[in-house]
Design a protein around this motif. Structure first.
Motif, PDB file in Angstrom:
ATOM      1  N   ALA A 326     -26.139  22.383  38.597  1.00  0.00           N
ATOM      2  CA  ALA A 326     -25.952  23.497  37.664  1.00  0.00           C
ATOM      3  C   ALA A 326     -26.714  23.278  36.366  1.00  0.00           C
ATOM      4  CB  ALA A 326     -24.465  23.686  37.381  1.00  0.00           C
ATOM      5  N   ASP A 327     -27.688  22.382  36.372  1.00  0.00           N
ATOM      6  CA  ASP A 327     -28.405  22.028  35.145  1.00  0.00           C
ATOM      7  C   ASP A 327     -29.043  23.246  34.480  1.00  0.00           C
ATOM      8  OD1 ASP A 327     -29.892  19.980  33.384  1.00  0.00           O
ATOM      9  OD2 ASP A 327     -31.521  21.113  34.298  1.00  0.00           O
ATOM     10  N   GLU A 328     -29.754  24.062  35.226  1.00  0.00           N
ATOM     11  CA  GLU A 328     -30.442  25.213  34.641  1.00  0.00           C
ATOM     12  C   GLU A 328     -29.452  26.235  34.101  1.00  0.00           C
ATOM     13  OE1 GLU A 328     -32.882  26.637  37.775  1.00  0.00           O
ATOM     14  OE2 GLU A 328     -34.441  25.117  37.500  1.00  0.00           O
ATOM     15  N   THR A 394     -34.068  16.007  30.922  1.00  0.00           N
ATOM     16  CA  THR A 394     -34.766  14.744  30.727  1.00  0.00           C
ATOM     17  C   THR A 394     -33.764  13.640  30.443  1.00  0.00           C
ATOM     18  OG1 THR A 394     -36.417  13.578  29.397  1.00  0.00           O
ATOM     19  CG2 THR A 394     -35.066  15.202  28.262  1.00  0.00           C
ATOM     20  N   THR A 395     -34.128  12.432  30.826  1.00  0.00           N
ATOM     21  CA  THR A 395     -33.342  11.251  30.472  1.00  0.00           C
ATOM     22  C   THR A 395     -33.985  10.529  29.293  1.00  0.00           C
ATOM     23  OG1 THR A 395     -34.559  10.005  32.153  1.00  0.00           O
ATOM     24  CG2 THR A 395     -32.424  10.919  32.787  1.00  0.00           C
ATOM     25  N   GLY A 396     -34.932  11.182  28.654  1.00  0.00           N
ATOM     26  CA  GLY A 396     -35.542  10.615  27.464  1.00  0.00           C
ATOM     27  C   GLY A 396     -37.042  10.505  27.521  1.00  0.00           C
ATOM     28  N   ASP A 397     -37.646  10.663  28.706  1.00  0.00           N
ATOM     29  CA  ASP A 397     -39.088  10.489  28.823  1.00  0.00           C
ATOM     30  C   ASP A 397     -39.863  11.624  28.170  1.00  0.00           C
ATOM     31  OD1 ASP A 397     -37.847  11.918  31.056  1.00  0.00           O
ATOM     32  OD2 ASP A 397     -39.897  12.210  31.753  1.00  0.00           O
ATOM     33  N   MET A 398     -39.224  12.776  27.962  1.00  0.00           N
ATOM     34  CA  MET A 398     -39.921  13.898  27.325  1.00  0.00           C
ATOM     35  C   MET A 398     -39.728  13.915  25.814  1.00  0.00           C
ATOM     36  SD  MET A 398     -39.632  17.223  29.746  1.00  0.00           S
ATOM     37  CE  MET A 398     -38.451  16.996  31.050  1.00  0.00           C
ATOM     38  N   VAL A 399     -38.859  13.083  25.316  1.00  0.00           N
ATOM     39  CA  VAL A 399     -38.648  13.036  23.867  1.00  0.00           C
ATOM     40  C   VAL A 399     -39.879  12.424  23.211  1.00  0.00           C
ATOM     41  CG1 VAL A 399     -37.213  12.136  22.005  1.00  0.00           C
ATOM     42  CG2 VAL A 399     -36.164  12.803  24.174  1.00  0.00           C
ATOM     43  N   ILE A 451     -34.067  22.465  26.453  1.00  0.00           N
ATOM     44  CA  ILE A 451     -34.193  21.110  26.990  1.00  0.00           C
ATOM     45  C   ILE A 451     -32.851  20.395  26.856  1.00  0.00           C
ATOM     46  CG2 ILE A 451     -35.475  18.936  26.874  1.00  0.00           C
ATOM     47  CD1 ILE A 451     -37.564  20.635  25.192  1.00  0.00           C
ATOM     48  N   ARG A 452     -32.430  19.759  27.926  1.00  0.00           N
ATOM     49  CA  ARG A 452     -31.176  19.001  27.909  1.00  0.00           C
ATOM     50  C   ARG A 452     -31.481  17.517  28.066  1.00  0.00           C
ATOM     51  NH1 ARG A 452     -25.831  20.066  31.667  1.00  0.00           N
ATOM     52  NH2 ARG A 452     -24.424  18.690  30.513  1.00  0.00           N
ATOM     53  N   HIS A 453     -30.948  16.721  27.127  1.00  0.00           N
ATOM     54  CA  HIS A 453     -31.151  15.276  27.147  1.00  0.00           C
ATOM     55  C   HIS A 453     -29.900  14.613  27.711  1.00  0.00           C
ATOM     56  CE1 HIS A 453     -32.336  11.383  24.769  1.00  0.00           C
ATOM     57  NE2 HIS A 453     -32.330  11.228  26.077  1.00  0.00           N
TER      58      HIS A 453
END
Length: 506
Positions: A326-328, A394-399, A451-453
Motif C-alpha cells: 500500500a506504499d503508493e 526509499t530507505t535513504g539512497d535517494m536522500v 517521497i516516503r523515507h
C-alpha cells in the motif's frame, strides 16, 4: 612507298578493329540470350549496359535517329575492361560464369583508372545498391512492412510508419548500423521486443545517448531485449520460419542455413487480408485508469513499518518499502491530507492511467483531476486541471540525490530536477500536454512528487516529503526532439534490419 603502304594498311586494320568493337558494344543486348546460355544473369547484363557502356566511363555519344546511345570508345577501353567484355561470350575461369563480387571489384578498379576517385566511389555504390536491391528481392515498401510486422506480432505505435522513414532506412549509414544488431541476433544475444516502447523512466539515459548519436544503442533499447528464452526455443522458432511459406515473406537465403534469433511468424494464409492494413494516426493517448474514492483514501490507515523489517528479506534494488503493498496509496493519503489542491475544489483521483505518444510510454501512479466548486463550474465553466502525482519510496539512497530534506522540520523538500525521476515526470507532463493540444483542454504545468523515507525499526514512522515539479520548457523541448529522433532515425534502423533478414516470398 612500301613503308607508307604498310602504315596505311595497318591504320585500316586498327580502324576496322575499332569499328568492330564499337559495333559489338552497341549490339550486345541483341545477343544477351546467347550470353545467358553462357551463365550470365540478366541483372549483370543490365548493370554492364548502364555502367560499362555509359559516357561516365569516358564514352562518347552517337546520334541514332531520335535517340542517343552512349557507348564506350574503343580507344578508351582498358585492357582489363576489354578482356572482361570478351569474357561475356568466352566465359570466366573456364566455366562461362562470372562471380558478381569479383566483377564489381574489377568495375571499381576501372572507375578509379578512368575518372577521379570520388565519382568512382559513387558509381561503385550505385552498382552495389542495384545488385543488392534486385538480387535480394528489392526494398520493402510501406504495405510490405505493415504485413511483415503483423506477421511477426510486433506492435508498432500508430502513425510512426510512413514513406519518409522507409526512405531513410535505405541510407547506407543506417544499414551499416543495422548490421551491428544483426550480428547480435546471429549470436542469439538479443531477441525481438513484441511491444517496442521507450519507458518514461529511461528518458534521461536515452537523451544522453541521443546527444552522442548512439542510434544503435537506442534501437536495441527500444526494439530488443536481452535473451530471455532458451537458445533451443529461439532456434526452434528459426526452423519454423525457414519452412513457413504462406505468410508472404521468407528469410533471406543466407538465413535458410544460418540460424538467427527471430520472432515466430504466422503460418496461415490469413496474411492475405492484411494488405489493406491502415497506418493510423500518430496521437498522444491517456487511458481512463481506476478511480480512487476519496472516502476510502481518507479512511485508510498507515501500515506498521516495524513489520516490514522483520519480514523476509527482499531485493536490495527495491528496498524495504517494496514489502509495503500500500506504499503508493499511503503516499497519496499523505498528500491529500495536506489540502494543497482540494480546498474549496473538487478532486478526482485515478490510478494506473497509461500514457503514450509515439514510442514514449509510461504508467502514472496517480492522476488528479481538479476543478473548482460545483457552483463555480456551473457558473464559469471552469476546465479541469490534471496533475500527475508520482510516489517514490526509499530507505535513504535517494536522500541527497533525488531530494533534500528541509532543515526546519517541514515536509516540503527541495527536488533535484536533474534526477532521472524528475525527467520521468517531465515526460508524463509532455504527453499530457500533447493530449491537451489535441482535445483543446487545459495544459498541465506542474506535477507533484511524494517521497516516503523508511527507517530501520520504524524509528520515524510516516516520514513523508513532497513538492511540486514545475514544467521545464527546456526539458520539454529535449523530450520533443527525442520523440522525433526515435520515430525517424531509430525506427529507420529497425526497418533496415528487417530488410536485411526478411524479403517478400517468391
Amino acid at each position: 612507298m612500301e613503308q607508307n603502304r604498310h602504315r596505311v594498311l595497318h591504320g585500316e586494320v586498327k580502324a576496322s578493329a575499332g569499328k568492330y568493337r564499337s559495333w559489338r558494344n552497341e549490339k550486345w543486348l541483341d545477343r544477351k540470350e546467347q550470353w545467358n546460355g553462357a551463365g550470365l544473369c540478366e541483372l549483370e547484363l543490365k548493370i554492364r549496359m548502364e555502367v560499362g557502356l555509359s559516357g561516365k566511363m569516358g564514352g562518347k555519344e552517337r546520334g541514332d535517329g531520335d535517340k542517343k546511345v552512349k557507348y564506350k570508345a574503343a580507344g578508351h577501353a582498358t585492357k582489363r575492361q576489354s578482356r572482361t567484355i570478351d569474357g561475356l561470350t568466352m566465359g570466366s575461369a573456364g566455366d562461362g560464369k562470372i562471380n558478381p563480387e569479383e566483377r564489381v571489384k574489377e568495375e571499381v578498379k576501372g572507375m578509379w583508372r578512368n575518372e577521379n576517385p570520388v565519382n568512382g566511389i559513387k558509381e561503385a555504390n550505385v552498382i552495389m545498391k542495384r545488385l543488392t536491391k534486385e538480387e535480394s528481392g528489392g526494398q520493402l515498401e510501406l504495405g510490405d512492412y505493415l504485413v511483415l510486422l503483423k506477421s511477426l506480432r510486433i506492435n508498432l505505435p500508430n502513425g510512426v510508419l510512413n514513406p519518409k522513414v522507409i526512405r531513410l532506412s535505405q541510407n547506407a549509414d543506417i544499414v551499416q548500423k543495422a548490421q551491428g544488431i544483426v550480428k547480435e541476433l546471429e549470436d542469439f544475444k538479443l531477441q525481438f521486443n513484441s511491444t517496442p516502447r521507450l519507458g518514461c523512466r529511461e528518458v534521461k539515459e536515452t537523451l544522453a545517448l541521443k546527444d552522442k548519436g548512439k542510434v544503435l544503442e537506442i534501437t536495441q533499447m527500444i526494439f530488443f531485449e536481452k535473451q530471455k528464452d532458451a537458445d533451443v526455443a529461439l532456434r526452434a522458432k528459426w526452423k519454423e520460419n525457414v519452412s513457413n511459406t504462406v505468410c508472404g515473406f521468407r528469410l533471406r537465403d543466407k538465413y535458410k542455413t544460418m540460424a538467427i534469433s527471430t520472432p515466430a511468424m504466422y503460418a496461415t494464409t490469413q496474411t492475405r487480408c492484411w494488405r489493406n492494413l491502415e497506418v493510423g494516426d500518430n496521437l498522444a493517448n491517456i487511458s481512463e485508469g481506476v478511480t480512487m474514492k476519496v472516502h476510502d483514501i481518507e479512511k485508510r490507515d498507515y501500515c506498521d513499518e516495524s513489520t516490514i523489517w522483520t519480514s523476509s528479506p527482499c531485493p536490495k534494488r527495491f528496498g524495504k518499502f517494496f514489502e509495503n503493498l500500500a506504499d503508493e496509496v499511503e503516499c497519496l493519503k499523505f498528500f491529500h491530507e495536506l489540502g494543497e489542491i482540494v480546498n474549496n475544489k473538487r478532486v478526482r483521483y485515478t490510478r494506473n492511467s497509461k500514457v503514450d505518444f509515439g514510442f514514449l510510454s509510461g504508467r502514472l501512479d496517480f492522476l488528479a483531476e481538479v476543478t473548482g466548486s460545483r457552483a463555480n463550474v456551473k457558473a464559469n465553466g471552469t476546465e479541469s486541471n490534471k496533475i500527475v502525482i508520482e510516489c517514490k519510496g526509499t530507505t535513504g539512497d535517494m536522500v541527497g540525490k533525488l531530494f533534500t530534506k528541509p532543515r526546519n522540520g517541514g515536509r516540503c523538500a527541495q527536488l533535484n530536477e536533474t534526477h532521472q525521476y524528475c525527467y520521468q515526470v517531465q515526460a508524463y507532463m509532455y504527453i499530457l500536454n500533447r493530449v491537451a493540444k489535441q482535445t483543446h483542454t487545459f495544459a498541465s504545468d506542474r506535477a507533484v512528487m511524494v517521497i516516503r523515507h523508511y527507517h530501520k525499526n520504524a524509528q520515524e514512522p510516516r516520514d513523508f516529503y513532497w513538492n511540486y515539479l514545475r514544467k521545464n520548457e527546456a526539458v520539454q523541448q529535449k523530450i520533443e526532439e527525442l520523440c522525433v529522433f526515435c520515430q525517424e532515425e531509430v525506427l529507420a534502423c529497425f526497418l533496415a534490419l528487417l530488410n536485411l533478414i526478411f524479403q517478400k516470398g517468391i
